[in-house]
Write a protein that holds these residues in place. Structure first.
Motif, PDB file in Angstrom:
ATOM      1  N   SER A  21      56.872  39.902  57.497  1.00 23.36           N
ATOM      2  CA  SER A  21      55.874  39.093  57.466  1.00 23.36           C
ATOM      3  C   SER A  21      54.663  39.815  57.632  1.00 23.36           C
ATOM      4  N   GLU A  22      55.100  40.342  58.538  1.00 22.47           N
ATOM      5  CA  GLU A  22      53.765  41.820  58.234  1.00 22.47           C
ATOM      6  C   GLU A  22      53.716  41.869  57.100  1.00 22.47           C
ATOM      7  N   LEU A  23      54.343  43.168  56.526  1.00 23.17           N
ATOM      8  CA  LEU A  23      53.913  43.789  55.145  1.00 23.17           C
ATOM      9  C   LEU A  23      53.414  42.501  54.497  1.00 23.17           C
ATOM     10  N   GLU A  24      53.691  40.635  53.942  1.00 26.46           N
ATOM     11  CA  GLU A  24      53.199  39.956  53.029  1.00 26.46           C
ATOM     12  C   GLU A  24      51.604  39.860  54.132  1.00 26.46           C
ATOM     13  N   ASP A  25      51.580  40.007  55.034  1.00 27.76           N
ATOM     14  CA  ASP A  25      49.563  40.267  55.420  1.00 27.76           C
ATOM     15  C   ASP A  25      49.324  41.047  55.620  1.00 27.76           C
ATOM     16  N   GLU A  26      49.345  42.082  55.467  1.00 22.37           N
ATOM     17  CA  GLU A  26      49.591  43.322  54.893  1.00 22.37           C
ATOM     18  C   GLU A  26      48.664  42.965  53.687  1.00 22.37           C
ATOM     19  N   MET A  27      49.903  42.289  52.691  1.00 23.65           N
ATOM     20  CA  MET A  27      49.304  43.111  51.481  1.00 23.65           C
ATOM     21  C   MET A  27      48.463  42.185  50.558  1.00 23.65           C
ATOM     22  N   ARG A  28      48.690  40.900  51.480  1.00 16.84           N
ATOM     23  CA  ARG A  28      47.437  39.631  51.124  1.00 16.84           C
ATOM     24  C   ARG A  28      46.126  40.133  51.543  1.00 16.84           C
ATOM     25  N   ALA A  29      45.993  40.490  52.866  1.00 17.78           N
ATOM     26  CA  ALA A  29      44.642  41.437  53.190  1.00 17.78           C
ATOM     27  C   ALA A  29      44.183  42.453  52.039  1.00 17.78           C
ATOM     28  N   HIS A  30      45.095  43.558  51.664  1.00 16.35           N
ATOM     29  CA  HIS A  30      44.497  43.896  51.054  1.00 16.35           C
ATOM     30  C   HIS A  30      44.397  43.772  49.139  1.00 16.35           C
ATOM     31  N   LEU A  31      44.808  42.718  49.011  1.00 21.61           N
ATOM     32  CA  LEU A  31      44.955  41.997  47.915  1.00 21.61           C
ATOM     33  C   LEU A  31      43.091  41.363  47.369  1.00 21.61           C
ATOM     34  N   GLU A  32      42.991  41.003  49.123  1.00 24.70           N
ATOM     35  CA  GLU A  32      41.590  39.497  48.579  1.00 24.70           C
ATOM     36  C   GLU A  32      40.210  41.162  49.362  1.00 24.70           C
ATOM     37  N   LEU A  33      40.791  42.397  49.969  1.00 25.38           N
ATOM     38  CA  LEU A  33      39.935  43.249  49.732  1.00 25.38           C
ATOM     39  C   LEU A  33      39.671  43.497  48.461  1.00 25.38           C
ATOM     40  N   ALA A  34      40.116  43.836  47.919  1.00 24.93           N
ATOM     41  CA  ALA A  34      40.025  44.216  46.208  1.00 24.93           C
ATOM     42  C   ALA A  34      39.624  43.208  45.669  1.00 24.93           C
ATOM     43  N   GLU A  35      40.222  41.499  45.791  1.00 20.85           N
ATOM     44  CA  GLU A  35      39.278  41.079  44.915  1.00 20.85           C
ATOM     45  C   GLU A  35      37.593  40.830  45.288  1.00 20.85           C
ATOM     46  N   ARG A  36      37.245  41.174  46.166  1.00 20.22           N
ATOM     47  CA  ARG A  36      36.341  40.944  46.949  1.00 20.22           C
ATOM     48  C   ARG A  36      35.059  42.079  46.061  1.00 20.22           C
ATOM     49  N   ASP A  37      35.982  43.381  46.057  1.00 20.77           N
ATOM     50  CA  ASP A  37      35.174  44.483  45.350  1.00 20.77           C
ATOM     51  C   ASP A  37      35.034  44.161  44.117  1.00 20.77           C
ATOM     52  N   ALA A  38      36.258  43.625  43.725  1.00 20.81           N
ATOM     53  CA  ALA A  38      36.018  43.391  42.294  1.00 20.81           C
ATOM     54  C   ALA A  38      34.887  42.753  41.557  1.00 20.81           C
ATOM     55  N   SER A  41      31.799  44.006  41.990  1.00 20.12           N
ATOM     56  CA  SER A  41      31.225  44.929  41.009  1.00 20.12           C
ATOM     57  C   SER A  41      30.528  43.626  39.657  1.00 20.12           C
ATOM     58  N   GLY A  42      31.016  42.857  39.541  1.00 21.47           N
ATOM     59  CA  GLY A  42      30.211  41.829  38.776  1.00 21.47           C
ATOM     60  C   GLY A  42      31.428  41.038  37.662  1.00 21.47           C
ATOM     61  N   LEU A  43      32.855  41.416  38.181  1.00 22.10           N
ATOM     62  CA  LEU A  43      33.781  40.251  37.586  1.00 22.10           C
ATOM     63  C   LEU A  43      33.920  38.848  38.219  1.00 22.10           C
ATOM     64  N   SER A  44      34.088  38.198  37.464  1.00 17.07           N
ATOM     65  CA  SER A  44      34.434  36.762  37.741  1.00 17.07           C
ATOM     66  C   SER A  44      35.576  36.764  38.277  1.00 17.07           C
ATOM     67  N   PRO A  45      35.633  35.349  39.716  1.00 12.43           N
ATOM     68  CA  PRO A  45      36.799  35.794  39.417  1.00 12.43           C
ATOM     69  C   PRO A  45      38.059  35.488  38.932  1.00 12.43           C
ATOM     70  N   THR A  46      38.672  35.323  38.307  1.00 15.23           N
ATOM     71  CA  THR A  46      39.865  35.440  37.520  1.00 15.23           C
ATOM     72  C   THR A  46      40.453  36.879  37.158  1.00 15.23           C
ATOM     73  N   GLU A  47      39.265  37.277  36.696  1.00 16.85           N
ATOM     74  CA  GLU A  47      38.856  39.444  35.987  1.00 16.85           C
ATOM     75  C   GLU A  47      39.043  39.870  37.226  1.00 16.85           C
ATOM     76  N   ALA A  48      38.417  39.177  38.542  1.00 16.05           N
ATOM     77  CA  ALA A  48      38.718  39.983  39.857  1.00 16.05           C
ATOM     78  C   ALA A  48      40.108  40.388  40.372  1.00 16.05           C
ATOM     79  N   ARG A  49      40.928  39.118  40.409  1.00 14.41           N
ATOM     80  CA  ARG A  49      41.790  38.935  40.923  1.00 14.41           C
ATOM     81  C   ARG A  49      43.087  40.051  40.298  1.00 14.41           C
ATOM     82  N   ARG A  50      43.088  39.323  38.849  1.00 18.30           N
ATOM     83  CA  ARG A  50      43.329  40.464  37.488  1.00 18.30           C
ATOM     84  C   ARG A  50      43.603  42.149  37.755  1.00 18.30           C
ATOM     85  N   ALA A  51      42.348  42.220  38.215  1.00 13.04           N
ATOM     86  CA  ALA A  51      41.645  43.654  38.297  1.00 13.04           C
ATOM     87  C   ALA A  51      42.585  43.774  39.435  1.00 13.04           C
TER      88      ALA A  51
END
Lengths: 884, 112
Positions: A21-38, A41-51
């Motif tokens: 469950s700790e790993l799950e938390d970390e991965m979720r946080a990671h993906l959120e941060l990555a989405e935010r950064d994407a 940089s100008g991507l749409s929310p869907t594109e950002a999630r995929r990236a």
């Protein structure tokens, strides 16, 4: 890997859920941060999630990898399988209960039997370097052994260099007074270095000092731990106390640790002191034990003592000039071949029970496997390797077997506490039967072995090719090959059970034969006990004779007593003393058992005097020496006298020593003695061996301190015991009676070495048969359930209930008969090992085999009848409809 | 394929992580992955997630330690930092790496 790392990885295993469950938390946080950064940089929310997902990689693979890296992979799956196995068991408690109970019986019996075997045969003696301990005796021939004479023992001890310590010992039954009623207290007279032989040191106080076994030394005793606890209440001040044995005060100088001689029994040790008049070479009255010096072999010690004996030959009496020394491993004297044989055979029997138990569990698992096949097939289709599936089945059987094994250990504990005290009389004194680490290790190994055995069969069925085909089958599909395996198992169970029943029937038949042997004496309404006269109060033959006569007279006067006799030995319990007798003109002496009896002995025990007369009150000290022979001795003497009829030895004169009163280490003067009668043989030792040569002499002519009282009553003999005790008390109130046994009990005791294994094997054979019947029942009722449709069709096509019944019964009979055929072959091969345990029964007794086969058939068919009758009641309409 | 990227060379992910933590100080998984990508430029093809299995292993070896912290998106995250043992291990690994590349270089530069 460092140990610390291994520990952390194992801990990771236990914290698996949290780490996940700790790993799950970390991965979720990671993906959120990555989405935010994407998005920044100008991507749409869907594109950002995929990236973000793409950059992250496969979540599932990362999860797996994480688990792999942080812990030990196989351990993790093992724990998972374990959880799953336990879950399955909880889901099917009926199956779990039966399997665990069957396993518990198998493991329990084996563990109990192993602990017994371990204590009696396998475990080394409880002494330091036990292989250096030997038994030292005189040897009339290289294979025969005789007690030691004082002077030979002393010479050997003084002259030999092979021994670190050499000690004499002799049993002693003393009277302990000063604590309420006088009680019997059995102990041993031993030389001062006795404890050095065994390497036993005092837990409290000390053992004997050198010189404490010399004449004039103070009276001291060492107590066993059990004696200290039971006779003296564990009194901490025991070393400052004197105890009164046989009317003499003795100082307690030490207590030896609990269990230092194995099984802890209440006993005492007192110095064996040689009085001047006991220093002879012709009277053999004690045994010897020695500890070999380090590096000295048994053979060297033997050669040395034999050389010494040869050198001492000129000092020996004429008739024992050829005697040498017997040096044997101490352990040989504790366990005889017949005991070893009984234990091996019994252990073999319980091993067979375990095999049958294992077969039953395998059978149950196979039956269950039918319902599990679909699950397995699905898992295989989803990519589980065959190895994984096999591992899972093995782990399931491991769970069952270990749970069963644990229950079995509990059962074994109960068996040991309940049954072993009954058996201990047949076991060596040193054997302490306990559930110790060795026994537990055995239980674990046996359980795991069974688990492997049991798990292998079902897992063999998991060949992946066949598994996939299962998916195509309808739910009903019992495969015929599985059925075949189960039938084979049942056949094997029947076969092994038959071997066991054959063994048991043979034992019981032999027991019946033994029971039927004529003891040559009256057994019913006869009770026996013993009295040991202390030397202090009865220092001479005269006083002992007076006591004996007076007790006999008073006992005879008790209402309800028909007859009372006094002798040195009770029938069936051996004759303590031996004497050689010589026939004029023949140099070679005739060895005999030397039994001293009073005039009422033959009448009390219904032993007929065949020729001549019995003893009378006139055959006493001062009167001419007379003797009576048994039939065996009459025949032996007739050969020596060159007579055709053994009866003719009556009236002849032979020579024999007259043992002095008390063991003063002397044979007494060898004088003429007239044979005045011949009696019919009585069984003096046991029911199996032929009766030895016995010479009877009047107790009043050669009195002895250790005597037996034999009383025949008109009614139940135990009812007369209080009056008998009272009669003895009136003559001497300080004398306790020894063990009280009716002659029937004496006979039972005598047969116990045969009775015990027979019952043990009998009980286990019964269990085996029931387990085999259970297996048969299981297979058949399963088959009936599986074939409801087939049976339904048959009935719809016109088969009657009787046809179905006979169809199923034929099925069962086929399995039982095949099992019987194999079993008989096995029994013929295996019962041979019990040949030495059998008495007048052939190991291939056809009747026993027939009885065994018949019993097995009946039980088998009864077990089959239940499912068969269920099959015959199948309603074709319902059966066909239910599984369309 | 316009720009050829390589996977992380076998066994060097540990070294890369330790070095990153050594240079940057404590950080969470995401910024560590970003930092590695940044330094590698376009040369490296890294699944960002693959640092997590490596991180738990390094943690079990006691070369890095973790603390719970809060991310920029207000989530609970693990913040990783180098331990003294980790710093020692980094030196060892750097040395090994240099020795290995030096060795390989010799062969590459060797003239016939």
């Amino acid at each position: 890997m460092t140990p610390g790392l291994i520990v952390r990885r194992l801990l990771a295993l236990l914290r698996s859920r949290r780490l996940d469950s700790e790993l799950e938390d970390e991965m979720r946080a990671h993906l959120e941060l990555a989405e935010r950064d994407a998005m920044a940089s100008g991507l749409s929310p869907t594109e950002a999630r995929r990236a973000a997902r793409q950059a992250f990689g496969s979540i599932e693979r990362i999860r797996e990898d994480h688990r792999d890296k942080r812990s030990v992979r196989w351990m993790e799956t093992f724990v998972k399988d374990l959880r799953y196995g336990l879950l399955l068991l909880r889901r099917d408690p009926g199956f779990a209960f039966v399997a665990i109970a069957v396993m518990a019986i198998g493991i329990g019996a084996n563990t109990a039997m192993f602990s017994l075997m371990d204590a009696a045969l396998l475990k080394p003696l409880p002494f330091p370097e036990p292989e250096r301990i030997v038994r030292v005796l005189e040897a009339p021939t290289p294979t025969r052994r005789n007690g030691l004479s004082t002077l030979n023992f002393e010479d050997w001890k003084r002259l030999s260099k092979s021994f670190e310590a050499l000690a004499g010992l002799r049993g002693l039954s003393a009277t302990l007074t000063g604590h309420g009623d006088p009680v019997r207290f059995d102990g041993v007279l031993v030389s001062a270095d006795y404890f050095e032989v065994f390497g036993v040191k005092a837990a409290l106080g000390r053992t004997f000092r050198p010189g404490e076994d010399q004449p004039g030394a103070g009276r001291v005793v060492v107590l066993s731990h059990a004696a200290w606890q039971t006779k003296f209440g564990g009194d901490p001040g025991i070393l400052n106390r004197d105890i009164v044995l046989d009317g003499e005060s003795h100082q307690v100088i030490g207590i030896v640790p609990r269990g230092s001689f194995g099984r802890d029994e209440a006993t005492f040790w007192k110095p064996l002191v040689f009085a001047p008049d006991q220093r002879t070479r012709d009277y053999h009255w004690f045994g010897g034990v020695g500890r070999l010096r380090r590096g000295v072999t048994l053979e060297q010690a033997r050669q040395e003592l034999n050389a010494l004996s040869a050198g001492l030959a000129p000092l020996q009496p004429e008739w024992k000039k050829d005697w040498r020394a017997g040096v044997d491993p101490f352990v040989d004297g504790l366990v005889n071949d017949s005991l070893r044989q009984s234990i091996f055979v019994t252990f073999g029997a319980v091993m067979m029970v375990l095999l049958i138990a294992a077969a039953n569990i395998a059978n149950l698992m196979l039956a269950k496997g039918v319902t599990r096949r679909q699950e397995m097939a699905i898992r295989a289709a989803l990519g589980a390797s065959r190895g994984r599936l096999v591992a899972q089945v093995l782990i399931e059987s491991l769970i069952l077997c270990l749970l069963g094994g644990a229950a079995g250990v509990a059962l074994a504990y109960w068996l040991i506490t309940a049954a072993v005290p009954l058996l201990s009389i047949s076991l060596p004194q040193t054997a302490a039967v306990t559930l110790d680490g060795r026994v537990l290790a055995f239980a674990v190994v046996a359980s795991v072995a069974v688990a492997m055995l049991v798990g292998t069969l079902p897992s063999l069925q998991l060949s992946s090719g066949r598994l996939t085909s299962v998916l195509n089958l309808a739910t009903r599909g019992g495969s015929s090959s599985r059925e075949g395996v189960r039938r084979t198992i049942v056949v094997a169970e029947v076969a092994v059970s038959l071997v066991l029943i054959c063994g048991a029937v043979l034992m019981f038949k032999s027991l019946l034969k033994l029971q039927g042997v004529d003891a040559g004496v009256r057994l019913d309404r006869v009770i026996t006990t013993s009295i040991d006269l202390p030397f202090l109060a009865y220092p001479d033959a005269e006083r002992a004779s007076r006591f004996i006569a007076e007790v006999a007279e008073r006992v005879r006067a008790i209402p309800g007593v028909e007859s009372a006799a006094v002798s040195t030995d009770v029938p069936l319990q051996g004759v303590r003393q031996g004497q050689g007798i010589t026939v004029p003109g023949v140099t070679e002496s005739q060895g005999t058992r030397f039994k001293r009896i009073d005039p009422n002995y033959f009448a009390t025990l219904d032993i007929p005097v065949l020729v001549g007369r019995g003893f009378t009150d006139h055959d006493r000290v001062g009167a001419p020496r007379v003797a009576i022979v048994n039939e065996t001795l009459a025949r032996s003497l007739a050969t020596k006298f060159k007579l055709s009829d053994p009866a003719q030895v009556v009236g002849r004169i032979v020579k024999t020593g007259n043992p002095m009163y008390e063991n003063r280490g002397q044979s007494g003067a060898v004088t003429d003695i007239e044979i005045i009668g011949m009696i019919r043989n009585e069984r003096v030792n046991d029911l199996e061996a032929p009766t030895p040569d016995v010479l009877y002499v009047p107790l009043l002519q050669s009195p002895r301190r250790e005597i037996k009282l034999i009383v025949r009553t008109a009614n139940e003999p135990t009812a007369s015991m209080p009056s008998i005790r009272e009669a003895v008390r009136q003559v001497d109130s300080s004398l306790p009676l020894g063990d009280v046994r009716t002659m029937e009990q004496v006979k039972r005791l005598n047969m116990s070495a045969k009775t015990e294994p027979a019952w043990i094997i009998g009980i286990f054979a019964a269990i085996a048969v029931l387990l085999a019947a259970l297996g048969l029942y299981g297979v058949l009722s399963h088959a009936v359930n599986q074939r409801r449709r087939e049976i339904g069709i048959r009935m719809a096509l016109g088969a009657g209930a009787g046809d179905v019944l006979s169809y199923i019964m034929k099925n069962a009979a086929w399995m039982v008969l095949l099992g019987l055929a194999i079993g008989v072959a096995g029994a013929l091969a295996l019962t041979r090992v019990m040949r030495t345990l059998l008495f007048e029964v052939s190991a291939m007794d056809p009747l026993a085999f027939a009885v065994a086969a018949f019993a097995m058939t009946i039980v088998g068919l009864v077990a089959a009848l239940v499912p068969a009758s269920r099959a015959s009641r199948v309603d074709p309409v319902k059966a066909l409809r239910s599984e369309g | 394929m316009s720009n050829p990227k390589t996977e992380v060379p076998y066994g060097t992910l540990d070294l890369v992580i330790l070095k990153t933590l050594d240079t940057m100080g404590a950080m969470h998984g995401y910024s560590m992955a970003r930092r590695i990508e940044q330094v590698a430029g376009n040369l490296l093809r890294l699944s960002q997630g693959s640092i997590y299995p490596a991180l738990i292993r390094l943690e079990q070896q006691r070369w890095i330690r973790t603390q719970w912290g809060i991310s920029e998106t207000n989530r609970r995250v693990k913040i990783y930092s180098l331990t003294a043992a980790g710093a020692r291990q980094l030196r060892v690994e750097v040395e090994n790496w240099e020795r290995a590349t030096a060795l390989v270089n010799r062969f590459l530069e060797a003239k016939s």
